[in-house]
Design a protein around this motif. Structure first.
Motif, PDB file in Angstrom:
ATOM      1  N   ALA A   1       0.939  -1.407   0.065  1.00 57.49           N
ATOM      2  CA  ALA A   1       0.061  -0.125  -0.028  1.00 57.49           C
ATOM      3  C   ALA A   1       0.726   1.224   0.152  1.00 57.49           C
ATOM      4  O   ALA A   1       0.536   2.109  -0.792  1.00 57.49           O
ATOM      5  N   VAL A   2       1.949   1.410   0.664  1.00 59.47           N
ATOM      6  CA  VAL A   2       2.844   2.281   0.704  1.00 59.47           C
ATOM      7  C   VAL A   2       3.370   2.593  -0.632  1.00 59.47           C
ATOM      8  O   VAL A   2       3.742   3.670  -1.254  1.00 59.47           O
ATOM      9  N   MET A   3       3.566   1.329  -1.238  1.00 60.44           N
ATOM     10  CA  MET A   3       4.254   1.662  -2.712  1.00 60.44           C
ATOM     11  C   MET A   3       3.043   2.254  -3.494  1.00 60.44           C
ATOM     12  O   MET A   3       3.587   3.265  -4.393  1.00 60.44           O
ATOM     13  N   CYS A   4       2.111   2.018  -3.492  1.00 64.21           N
ATOM     14  CA  CYS A   4       0.914   2.478  -4.358  1.00 64.21           C
ATOM     15  C   CYS A   4       0.973   3.839  -3.978  1.00 64.21           C
ATOM     16  O   CYS A   4       0.738   4.651  -4.848  1.00 64.21           O
ATOM     17  N   ALA A   5       0.862   4.320  -2.762  1.00 65.76           N
ATOM     18  CA  ALA A   5       0.784   5.456  -2.252  1.00 65.76           C
ATOM     19  C   ALA A   5       1.947   6.313  -2.858  1.00 65.76           C
ATOM     20  O   ALA A   5       1.845   7.567  -3.424  1.00 65.76           O
ATOM     21  N   GLY A   6       3.190   5.870  -2.671  1.00 64.16           N
ATOM     22  CA  GLY A   6       4.371   6.614  -3.431  1.00 64.16           C
ATOM     23  C   GLY A   6       4.062   6.903  -4.755  1.00 64.16           C
ATOM     24  O   GLY A   6       4.710   8.257  -4.978  1.00 64.16           O
ATOM     25  N   LEU A   7       3.476   6.132  -5.519  1.00 63.75           N
ATOM     26  CA  LEU A   7       3.387   6.538  -7.074  1.00 63.75           C
ATOM     27  C   LEU A   7       2.765   7.856  -6.990  1.00 63.75           C
ATOM     28  O   LEU A   7       3.137   8.666  -8.111  1.00 63.75           O
ATOM     29  N   PHE A   8       1.968   8.262  -6.292  1.00 67.68           N
ATOM     30  CA  PHE A   8       0.987   9.565  -6.647  1.00 67.68           C
ATOM     31  C   PHE A   8       1.671  10.920  -6.429  1.00 67.68           C
ATOM     32  O   PHE A   8       1.825  11.722  -7.376  1.00 67.68           O
ATOM     33  N   PRO A   9       2.409  11.209  -5.039  1.00 64.97           N
ATOM     34  CA  PRO A   9       3.034  12.195  -5.027  1.00 64.97           C
ATOM     35  C   PRO A   9       4.353  12.273  -6.189  1.00 64.97           C
ATOM     36  O   PRO A   9       4.679  13.419  -6.623  1.00 64.97           O
ATOM     37  N   LEU A  10       4.643  11.408  -6.467  1.00 65.18           N
ATOM     38  CA  LEU A  10       5.922  11.103  -7.640  1.00 65.18           C
ATOM     39  C   LEU A  10       5.320  11.692  -8.982  1.00 65.18           C
ATOM     40  O   LEU A  10       6.045  12.414  -9.566  1.00 65.18           O
ATOM     41  N   MET A  11       4.109  11.332  -9.470  1.00 66.52           N
ATOM     42  CA  MET A  11       3.708  11.396 -10.603  1.00 66.52           C
ATOM     43  C   MET A  11       3.316  12.918 -10.632  1.00 66.52           C
ATOM     44  O   MET A  11       3.348  13.765 -11.564  1.00 66.52           O
ATOM     45  N   HIS A  12       2.741  13.134  -9.449  1.00 63.95           N
ATOM     46  CA  HIS A  12       2.052  14.716  -9.413  1.00 63.95           C
ATOM     47  C   HIS A  12       3.192  15.745  -9.568  1.00 63.95           C
ATOM     48  O   HIS A  12       3.209  16.855  -9.630  1.00 63.95           O
ATOM     49  N   MET A  13       4.583  15.342  -9.241  1.00 67.66           N
ATOM     50  CA  MET A  13       5.678  16.209  -9.491  1.00 67.66           C
ATOM     51  C   MET A  13       5.793  16.842 -10.666  1.00 67.66           C
ATOM     52  O   MET A  13       6.256  17.674 -11.001  1.00 67.66           O
ATOM     53  N   GLY A  14       5.406  15.981 -11.894  1.00 67.62           N
ATOM     54  CA  GLY A  14       5.417  16.351 -13.172  1.00 67.62           C
ATOM     55  C   GLY A  14       6.735  16.165 -13.761  1.00 67.62           C
ATOM     56  O   GLY A  14       6.827  15.408 -14.931  1.00 67.62           O
ATOM     57  N   ARG A  15       7.753  16.284 -12.879  1.00 68.76           N
ATOM     58  CA  ARG A  15       9.169  15.964 -13.640  1.00 68.76           C
ATOM     59  C   ARG A  15       9.534  14.901 -12.366  1.00 68.76           C
ATOM     60  O   ARG A  15      10.662  15.228 -11.844  1.00 68.76           O
ATOM     61  N   PRO A  16       9.097  13.443 -12.325  1.00 67.49           N
ATOM     62  CA  PRO A  16       9.348  12.769 -11.182  1.00 67.49           C
ATOM     63  C   PRO A  16      10.841  12.248 -11.216  1.00 67.49           C
ATOM     64  O   PRO A  16      11.326  11.771 -10.231  1.00 67.49           O
ATOM     65  N   TRP A  17      11.616  12.389 -12.287  1.00 67.58           N
ATOM     66  CA  TRP A  17      12.920  12.017 -12.351  1.00 67.58           C
ATOM     67  C   TRP A  17      13.958  13.051 -11.687  1.00 67.58           C
ATOM     68  O   TRP A  17      14.867  12.615 -11.461  1.00 67.58           O
ATOM     69  N   PHE A  18      13.233  14.082 -11.124  1.00 71.66           N
ATOM     70  CA  PHE A  18      13.958  14.994 -10.332  1.00 71.66           C
ATOM     71  C   PHE A  18      13.573  14.760  -8.802  1.00 71.66           C
ATOM     72  O   PHE A  18      13.695  15.638  -7.942  1.00 71.66           O
ATOM     73  N   PHE A  19      13.130  13.734  -8.474  1.00 70.62           N
ATOM     74  CA  PHE A  19      12.336  13.415  -7.211  1.00 70.62           C
ATOM     75  C   PHE A  19      13.771  13.341  -6.129  1.00 70.62           C
ATOM     76  O   PHE A  19      13.564  13.842  -5.113  1.00 70.62           O
ATOM     77  N   PHE A  20      14.743  13.139  -6.562  1.00 72.53           N
ATOM     78  CA  PHE A  20      15.891  13.260  -5.465  1.00 72.53           C
ATOM     79  C   PHE A  20      16.197  14.920  -5.112  1.00 72.53           C
ATOM     80  O   PHE A  20      16.882  15.084  -4.137  1.00 72.53           O
ATOM     81  N   PHE A  21      15.397  15.893  -5.839  1.00 75.31           N
ATOM     82  CA  PHE A  21      15.783  17.187  -5.006  1.00 75.31           C
ATOM     83  C   PHE A  21      14.831  16.977  -3.936  1.00 75.31           C
ATOM     84  O   PHE A  21      15.319  18.319  -3.084  1.00 75.31           O
TER      85      PHE A  21
END
Lengths: 478, 176, 395
Positions: A142-162
């Motif tokens: 469930a936490v994996m599923c949850a993590g998807l959403f903010p990641l996608m909502h970033m728009g540029r998820p490849w910069f998540f490490f910011f």
């Protein structure tokens, strides 16, 4: 199993022992069928070891359906990545829609797993042993599923490490630790890591059990996974303490996670969001929905995998009681919110609650309050708690209700806030629905894989239950 | 350097505990026991000391939490001070959630790491001895066969007396 | 005061308690005679302190009964004795109700018609809802009803509890049902009561978590008091050495857990109000010193830091002396917490001797009443079937 206090008991039936005294139901063993230890090993480990007719037809059908859903979600996510988050139904008024709802929904689902694995362990609730492994697996997924959403909502998820605090070439541009979103990131990643470690720690002895029963490549794989566990008493000594410590820190952790998530909203000034009761209210709701999901999964699993003697009607009874309790707690929070909205005289807050019920989407609120506060009241009756079909249906309505709770709180608050000229509705797009479907696909796919490859019940822990039952009831030489 | 051990197998943990107590009363040193689940009361019967990992956990939690607080203060006060809503740069209330999370994270990882290190567990570790079914449904007590002259036979006899189902002698790959 | 077989309190202890009771009564008398402003908040605190001590015991019993727990049966007479003081605390509600017009600003005549609270001749919206809700008659009726309900229901439970196991009687089912009823109704009524009694001292302040906060405090207080009295009685030999390490350990764990829970609720109420900084909300904390609040820090120290660091280790949770010391500190912390909630908006602020002396008096009355109730029954509920379990449980 040394640990905390109340010797709380379960089930309602009160059998009478041969000598005429009433036997306290909590003294009965939680596993039925007078099993031997070897039988326990076989019955549980044979599934992941592919010896029990697994995977059966139901498994393949389930996997086909959920993998399809996951595939659709994957396509939607790719489309979202390439085109941008404008493909979601967001607007300048409602900047958070389906994504945040699904995020909070999934994080909430996870909470029951930690409650079962950690809090009920500290409370010495022996019945948890039959379900803790799968509930914890559910938490992780469930936490994996949850993590998807903010990641996608970033728009540029490849910069998540910011999001990570590290010296960088952008300034150094550090993150703002005063932001609840940063707390969120820290809380969710800590939660996932600690849950994973806790879950895996429980698995180590079970991998060893399977290693010692397997041959060839399987033995090698299980050997690697088991870290060379032997069951040495010197190891168990440390192991038990570490398990207890992890349970002890996972308990405040799980409270903190949904409290921090609620902080995303409660720290703001948006009517319907800023309520100091949000942290415990969200935690109670999370546990409520999580238990509903555990019941949904377990009712199916015990039937298809023939775990009826491990997950008995008494287990179901206990879980429905937890649901009833958390439903009452959520109800108290709902009423406190209404009360304070009225009492405070805050016009925006009052307007918000009127809009919640009487506005264009009043039916959302009726689903939310009906499913979370109304329907669970039938669980006061034992006949209902013992009727698996009804319990299954209630577990579904509770999840529906909890999804709508988040939806109502997040979207109906944003939809009509301070300035009437900016009032707007959220119209979910196909991508919104597709990604949500994908998250359910991911959840069930992962859970099916878990049921196929990992022992569903904690073998080492349940053996203790099988061998001893309540250590206090017959306090023998041990 | 390989040692010889006498291994006694039992089918119930209660019998194992009684056997351990009795053997120790007779003056034999018990090297270790192998059980499918943690047997309550076995620690005391074997005379094991209480695990010290609790202290590791406490220190790790403090280090994680206060380390994060230091980072927050460094970032918000020194490295990147930004006025956000007029809040002070050192906004302690807002720093508490990360403070807590970091404490928990470090506590969990360090404690489990310490467990694995103390027990020398790692992926790929070879199981030192083959003790059949001790991860399934049997309980084994292991004693050094050469702890006294002629110990092996006397221990074997003692184990049989206390009801061991099976007694074997083993020379494991490494000392137990 | 003495039980049939056992002197539970020494002569000196009795004299001390009666002395403190007298001191409280004297303070009350002097305050009322001199029309001192501070005496009324002293009455509020004295009433709340004694009531919440009793409620703590009642919750201890009901939560354990709801959960079918049996670990505490050996010392169950202690929470029973604590809860048995409830009817006496309930009597104090009459004094409280009498004092309401002097305590609450909204109860002063003309509060809702004061020009400073009118805009264009109409009451400001922030006070509109309160005009009908916060007025002495209805407010007092609510207070009396709540207290009567808690004390009445608890007396019924205690009556059943007393007969439990005697002559083969088994009321466990009825006790459990009534306990569930108590817990559920208490959650709702106590929320409203704390909104009424403490939150409305500052009529424009509101916080949805306030009820939960007060509830968390009572839970912690209840476990601390039960722990303290159990250890005291055990030291006197009242339990014939049936209180074992396991009981102490579990009591210590519960106190630890509820200290953490209290801190959790405290932190989130503070942090969310600090963060959002809405005038009606943050004024509450500003009045209590904001971020540099020494008394607030002291409350957190007494209610959280001391039990958290004091009881973190397993060994300490079994040590009766340290447990008792921590529990006593928590009880003092509860009083300070109540004072910090009630006093800053009152005449005289925190420098109010009545707010110390009157609760000390009612606290002493509580202890005396507890020992009276405790001595009436055999200390060990031996006929109860759960007693055997509790006597030997291990974990």
């Amino acid at each position: 199993m040394q640990s905390s206090a109340a010797s709380v008991a379960g089930a309602a039936s009160r059998p009478v022992a041969a000598h005429g005294h009433e036997v306290d139901p909590s003294d009965l063993p939680w596993v039925e069928g007078h099993k031997t230890l070897g039988q326990v090993t076989r019955e549980i480990a044979d599934y992941p070891m592919g010896r029990a007719g697994m995977p059966g037809a139901w498994w393949w059908i389930g996997l086909a359906i959920s993998a399809t859903a996951l595939g659709i979600g994957g396509v939607c996510i790719l489309y979202l990545m390439f085109v941008g988050i404008g493909t979601l139904g967001l607007s300048k008024t409602i900047g958070w829609g389906f994504c945040i709802t699904n995020f909070v929904f999934w994080v909430g689902i996870g909470h029951a797993g930690t409650l079962i694995s950690a809090i009920l362990y500290l409370l010495r609730q022996r019945w948890r042993t039959s379900v803790n492994r799968s509930a914890e697996a559910m938490t992780l997924i469930a936490v994996m599923c949850a993590g998807l959403f903010p990641l996608m909502h970033m728009g540029r998820p490849w910069f998540f490490f910011f999001l990570a605090p590290y010296p960088n070439t952008r300034g150094s541009l550090w993150m703002n630790f005063r932001s609840p979103l940063v707390w969120d990131m820290l809380a969710i990643s800590t939660y996932f890591t600690v849950s994973l470690v806790f879950w895996y720690l429980g698995l180590i002895p079970d991998w060893a059990t399977m290693r010692d029963r397997a041959h060839g490549l399987r033995k090698r794989i299980y050997g690697l996974l088991s870290f060379g566990w032997t069951g040495s008493a010197r190891h168990w000594k440390h192991y038990e303490l570490v398990y207890l410590i992890l349970a002890g820190i996972a308990t405040p952790l799980v409270l903190s996670v949904h409290s921090v998530v609620s902080g995303d909203f409660a720290t703001s000034l948006v009517p319907g969001w800023h309520a100091t009761i949000f942290p415990p209210y969200f935690v109670a709701g999370a546990i409520f929905s999580g238990f509903a999901m555990v019941l949904t999964l377990m009712l199916v699993a015990r039937k298809t995998m023939h775990f009826e003697e491990y997950i008995t009607l008494r287990h179901i009874d206990m879980m429905t009681k937890v649901m009833l309790f958390t439903s009452m707690a959520v109800g108290l929070a709902y009423l406190s919110e209404f009360y304070i909205a009225w009492y405070s005289g805050d016009r925006y807050e009052q307007q918000h609650f009127l809009n919640r019920f009487l506005g264009p989407y009043g039916w959302w609120a009726f689903i939310m309050y009906g499913c979370n506060m109304g329907i669970p009241q039938v669980l006061w009756f034992k006949a209902v708690r013992r009727n698996l079909l009804v319990v299954f249906l209630i577990s579904l309505t509770s999840n529906l209700g909890m999804w709508f709770e988040r939806w109502v709180i997040f979207v109906s608050s944003l939809q009509a806030d301070f300035l009437p000229s900016s009032w707007q509705f959220y119209h979910p797009t196909l991508i919104d629905y597709g990604v949500m479907l994908g998250s359910f696909g991911l959840f069930f796919t992962m859970f099916l894989l878990f049921a196929r490859f990992v022992p569903m019940i904690a073998i080492a822990e349940i053996k203790h239950e099988v061998a001893h039952g309540d250590p206090n009831a017959h306090h023998g030489e041990a | 350097m390989s040692r010889r051990y006498v291994v006694g197998y039992f089918e119930e943990d209660g019998r194992l505990i009684r056997a351990v107590k009795e053997l120790r009363d007779q003056g034999w040193a018990v090297a270790d026991c192998f059980t499918p689940y943690p047997v309550p009361g076995l620690d005391e019967a074997m005379g094991l000391e209480h695990s010290y990992l609790g202290w590791v956990a406490f220190v790790a939690a403090m280090v994680g939490a206060f380390g994060m607080l230091a980072l927050e203060l460094f970032v918000a006060v020194y490295a990147w001070p930004v006025n956000i809503g007029g809040r002070p740069n050192a906004s302690i209330p807002a720093f508490i959630p990360p403070f807590f999370e970091a404490g928990v994270l470090n506590c969990a990882l360090t404690t489990v790491g310490a467990l694995l290190a103390v027990c020398k567990l790692y992926p790929g570790r070879e199981v030192p001895a083959d003790l059949p079914r001790t991860t399934d449904d049997r309980f084994a007590v292991v004693l050094d066969a050469d702890q006294a002259p002629g110990a092996a036979d006397r221990i074997t006899a003692a184990l049989k007396r206390v009801g061991a189902l099976e007694v074997t002698e083993q020379t494991p790959r490494e000392a137990l | 005061m003495s039980g049939p077989e056992l002197e539970l309190l020494s002569g000196g202890q009795k004299r001390l308690l009666y002395g403190l009771l007298g001191l409280g009564a004297l303070a009350l008398g002097v305050g009322l005679a001199t029309h001192s402003g501070g005496v009324y908040s002293g009455i509020l605190l004295g009433f709340l302190f004694m009531l919440e001590l009793g409620l703590g015991g009642a919750l201890f019993l009901c939560i354990n009964a709801t959960a079918n727990a049996r670990w505490h049966t050996v010392f169950r007479r202690v929470p029973e004795g604590v809860a048995a003081t409830l009817p006496w605390a309930a009597l104090l509600v009459l004094l409280f109700v009498w004092a309401v017009p002097h305590i609450y600003p909204w109860a002063a005549p003309g509060f809702y018609t004061d020009p400073s609270r009118l805009v264009g001749g109409v009451l400001i919206p922030e006070l509109k809802a309160k005009e009908g809700w916060l007025q002495p008659g209805w407010f007092s009726l609510r207070a009396v009803l709540f207290v009567a309900w808690w004390a009445g229901l608890m007396s019924l439970i205690l009556r059943l509890q007393r007969g439990q196991g005697l002559g083969g009687a088994n009321h466990a089912g009825a006790i459990r049902k009534l306990s569930i009823l108590f817990c559920v109704t208490f959650a709702y009524t106590f929320s409203v009561a704390s909104f009424d009694w403490l939150m409305s001292l500052e009529p424009r302040f509101y916080s949805t978590i306030f009820g939960v906060y007060c509830f968390a405090g009572v839970m912690q207080l209840g476990f601390a008091v039960v722990l303290l009295l159990t250890l005291f009685l055990d030291a006197k030999g009242a339990f014939k050495d049936q209180i074992r390490e396991q009981h102490r350990h579990d009591l210590g764990k519960w106190l630890f857990a509820f200290s953490c829970f209290w801190a959790y609720i405290w932190f989130f109420q503070f942090m969310l109000i600090w963060y959002a900084d809405l005038p009606d909300e943050s004024r509450y904390y500003v009045r209590r010193g904001g971020l540099r609040a020494d008394v607030m820090a002291l409350v957190v120290l007494l209610r959280f830091c001391v039990p958290f660091f004091g009881l973190a280790s397993q060994k300490v949770k079994k040590n009766p002396r340290i447990l008792a010391a921590v529990a006593l500190i928590v009880v003092a912390g509860h009083w300070l917490d109540l004072a910090l909630m009630a006093l800053p908006s009152q005449a005289g602020g925190m420098r109010n001797l009545y707010a110390l002396l009157i609760p000390v008096g009612t606290g002493a009355a509580f202890v005396l009443l507890f020992f009276r109730a405790f001595a009436k029954k055999p200390a060990l509920p031996e006929p109860d079937a759960a007693y055997a379990y509790s006597r030997r449980y291990l974990t």
